[in-house]
Design a protein around this motif. Structure first.
Motif, PDB file in Angstrom:
ATOM      1  N   HIS A  32      98.052  68.758 159.316  1.00  0.00           N
ATOM      2  CA  HIS A  32      97.767  67.593 158.340  1.00  0.00           C
ATOM      3  C   HIS A  32      96.867  67.839 157.381  1.00  0.00           C
ATOM      4  O   HIS A  32      95.743  67.279 157.420  1.00  0.00           O
ATOM      5  CB  HIS A  32      97.541  66.237 159.033  1.00  0.00           C
ATOM      6  N   PRO A  33      96.914  69.027 156.230  1.00  0.00           N
ATOM      7  CA  PRO A  33      96.008  69.246 155.573  1.00  0.00           C
ATOM      8  C   PRO A  33      95.570  67.962 154.667  1.00  0.00           C
ATOM      9  O   PRO A  33      96.680  67.284 154.045  1.00  0.00           O
ATOM     10  CB  PRO A  33      96.743  70.536 154.647  1.00  0.00           C
ATOM     11  N   ALA A  34      94.767  67.766 154.301  1.00  0.00           N
ATOM     12  CA  ALA A  34      94.108  66.502 153.544  1.00  0.00           C
ATOM     13  C   ALA A  34      94.429  66.642 152.114  1.00  0.00           C
ATOM     14  O   ALA A  34      94.522  65.749 151.355  1.00  0.00           O
ATOM     15  CB  ALA A  34      92.562  66.303 153.735  1.00  0.00           C
ATOM     16  N   SER A  35      94.362  67.729 151.464  1.00  0.00           N
ATOM     17  CA  SER A  35      94.567  68.002 149.942  1.00  0.00           C
ATOM     18  C   SER A  35      95.486  69.316 149.849  1.00  0.00           C
ATOM     19  O   SER A  35      95.372  70.194 150.741  1.00  0.00           O
ATOM     20  CB  SER A  35      93.388  68.235 149.373  1.00  0.00           C
ATOM     21  N   GLU A  36      95.724  69.682 148.580  1.00  0.00           N
ATOM     22  CA  GLU A  36      96.337  70.696 148.111  1.00  0.00           C
ATOM     23  C   GLU A  36      95.458  71.965 148.431  1.00  0.00           C
ATOM     24  O   GLU A  36      95.928  72.931 148.912  1.00  0.00           O
ATOM     25  CB  GLU A  36      96.744  70.594 146.376  1.00  0.00           C
ATOM     26  N   PHE A  37      94.272  71.799 148.190  1.00  0.00           N
ATOM     27  CA  PHE A  37      93.092  72.873 148.219  1.00  0.00           C
ATOM     28  C   PHE A  37      93.348  73.242 149.866  1.00  0.00           C
ATOM     29  O   PHE A  37      93.349  74.634 150.121  1.00  0.00           O
ATOM     30  CB  PHE A  37      91.907  72.501 147.783  1.00  0.00           C
ATOM     31  N   GLN A  59      85.807  69.416 152.696  1.00  0.00           N
ATOM     32  CA  GLN A  59      86.926  68.936 152.041  1.00  0.00           C
ATOM     33  C   GLN A  59      87.775  68.409 153.298  1.00  0.00           C
ATOM     34  O   GLN A  59      88.844  67.631 152.886  1.00  0.00           O
ATOM     35  CB  GLN A  59      87.819  70.212 151.532  1.00  0.00           C
ATOM     36  N   GLN A  60      87.730  68.896 154.422  1.00  0.00           N
ATOM     37  CA  GLN A  60      88.260  68.299 155.700  1.00  0.00           C
ATOM     38  C   GLN A  60      87.610  68.487 156.857  1.00  0.00           C
ATOM     39  O   GLN A  60      87.251  69.614 156.813  1.00  0.00           O
ATOM     40  CB  GLN A  60      89.856  68.848 155.623  1.00  0.00           C
ATOM     41  N   ASP A  61      87.452  67.332 157.981  1.00  0.00           N
ATOM     42  CA  ASP A  61      86.843  67.857 159.402  1.00  0.00           C
ATOM     43  C   ASP A  61      87.816  67.628 160.144  1.00  0.00           C
ATOM     44  O   ASP A  61      88.489  66.230 160.291  1.00  0.00           O
ATOM     45  CB  ASP A  61      85.646  66.851 159.176  1.00  0.00           C
ATOM     46  N   GLY A  62      88.256  68.379 161.228  1.00  0.00           N
ATOM     47  CA  GLY A  62      89.169  68.144 162.101  1.00  0.00           C
ATOM     48  C   GLY A  62      89.417  69.381 163.098  1.00  0.00           C
ATOM     49  O   GLY A  62      88.843  70.496 162.996  1.00  0.00           O
ATOM     50  N   THR A  63      90.517  69.367 164.061  1.00  0.00           N
ATOM     51  CA  THR A  63      90.346  70.378 164.886  1.00  0.00           C
ATOM     52  C   THR A  63      91.382  71.472 164.040  1.00  0.00           C
ATOM     53  O   THR A  63      91.996  71.012 163.219  1.00  0.00           O
ATOM     54  CB  THR A  63      91.202  69.852 166.292  1.00  0.00           C
ATOM     55  N   PRO A  64      91.480  72.592 164.738  1.00  0.00           N
ATOM     56  CA  PRO A  64      92.395  73.695 163.915  1.00  0.00           C
ATOM     57  C   PRO A  64      93.776  73.168 163.980  1.00  0.00           C
ATOM     58  O   PRO A  64      94.235  73.143 162.934  1.00  0.00           O
ATOM     59  CB  PRO A  64      92.316  74.732 165.002  1.00  0.00           C
ATOM     60  N   ALA A  65      94.270  72.564 165.109  1.00  0.00           N
ATOM     61  CA  ALA A  65      95.662  71.672 164.897  1.00  0.00           C
ATOM     62  C   ALA A  65      95.756  70.599 163.735  1.00  0.00           C
ATOM     63  O   ALA A  65      96.810  70.865 163.036  1.00  0.00           O
ATOM     64  CB  ALA A  65      96.014  71.351 166.142  1.00  0.00           C
TER      65      ALA A  65
END
Length: 341
Positions: free
Chosen positions: A223-228, A212-218
């Protein structure tokens, strides 16, 4: 060691456990697979280790395709949630097991076991059996056993789930320090977001078999990619709102939006620490409950014409003056995200 996971898919009967998953891990990186139970995290880990076979897709270690290799040939260390130690063996014998299988010479084997006992903080426990150890000590033995053959890759499946909270916090700090010392490329599975953010260089949010998303913790928090993702990560309010120009309206509360969705209705996601309450007789909400949480206080309120909302404030915050059940409060939202609803 680098890892390339390319278009993995795995079904169990009609259940799609892993759905076209691809990602890379750079050498020496510590990556967390984070998500709800049943989302496919452990299956991905087991496919990388060779303990499960993908229906389609490829795993490469340092550029080499390893799909056809037995787990022992992949030189991967695997740490299970429930330790999987041999009960009839001592600590030293458990740690040496992988070295015995590889027929490492006795002197070299003894030196490696002694080295790991020192590294893991297991001094004086070499002759004990697992039943004589605490949960934290057993998990350290399991990790030492996985590291003994000097694996190219370390995989950990919910390694601290069976340990009480205080010991778990201690082991998290210890594992991060250990990783920084040995620099082995590592992937660990967890459903605990605090654990993922405390340990990992990079986090992959997994749900329903997909990333659902790939990134650093920050990046994931800010910047969450979706409501989920926004709902899953952090302590959040999720509110039904109406969008008017650049403002989301939730009953009497009006929240300015930097990037409003192009819809009339939206789900408004506000983290508990992105809210401020203070007493104001003309405010849009009424306090229902105040709950001390260690060094923070959770304030639960009700928005006029809408529903509940909560904030977390530092226990010593001056904003808490006069905050009690029944008090009218002003509400300030520092950051909010709206998703089409």
């Amino acid at each position: 060691m680098s890892i390339q996971v390319e278009h993995l898919t795995r079904r169990f009967g009609d259940f799609l456990a892993v759905d076209d998953v691809s990602f890379d891990v750079q050498p020496g990186c510590l990556v967390a697979l984070l998500g709800p139970s049943g989302g496919g995290k452990s299956t991905i880990l087991r496919i990388i280790a060779g303990l499960e076979t993908a229906d389609t897709g490829t795993v490469r270690l340092d550029g080499e395709i390893v799909d056809h290799l037995h787990p022992s040939a992949r030189r991967v260390g695997f740490v299970f949630q429930h330790y999987a130690l041999f009960r009839h063996m001592t600590v030293a014998e458990n740690i040496a097991f992988g070295l015995d299988v590889r027929r490492v010479p006795r002197a070299e084997r003894r030196a490696r076991v002694d080295e790991l006992i020192q590294l893991m903080g297991l001094h004086g426990l070499a002759d004990r059996r697992p039943a004589e150890l605490s949960g934290g000590q057993r998990q350290r033995v399991a990790l030492a056993r996985a590291l003994a053959p000097r694996p190219r890759l370390l995989l950990l499946d919910e390694p601290f789930a069976a340990i009480d909270a205080r010991v778990r916090d201690e082991l998290r700090r210890w594992l991060r320090a250990l990783h920084d010392e040995v620099h082995v490329t590592s992937i660990f599975v967890t459903h605990d977001q605090e654990e993922a953010f405390a340990l990992a260089d990079r986090v992959l949010i997994i749900d329903r078999g997909r990333i659902q998303q790939d990134g650093t913790p920050a990046e994931i928090l800010d910047h969450p990619a979706s409501e989920f993702v926004a709902r899953f990560v952090g302590d959040v309010n999720v509110l039904d709102s109406e969008i008017h120009a650049n403002t989301a309206r939730v009953g009497a509360l009006h929240v300015p939006l930097a990037n409003p969705p192009a819809t009339r209705r939206a789900r408004l996601v506000i983290r508990a620490y992105d809210l401020k309450f203070w007493t104001d007789g003309n405010g849009p909400a009424t306090v229902r409950r105040v709950v001390p949480l260690g060094d923070r206080v959770r304030v639960e309120a009700h928005i006029d014409g809408a529903g509940p909302i909560f904030a977390q404030l530092p226990r010593r915050s001056s904003l808490l003056n006069g905050i009690e059940a029944g008090a009218r409060v002003a509400v300030e939202v520092t950051t909010a995200r709206a998703y089409p609803g």
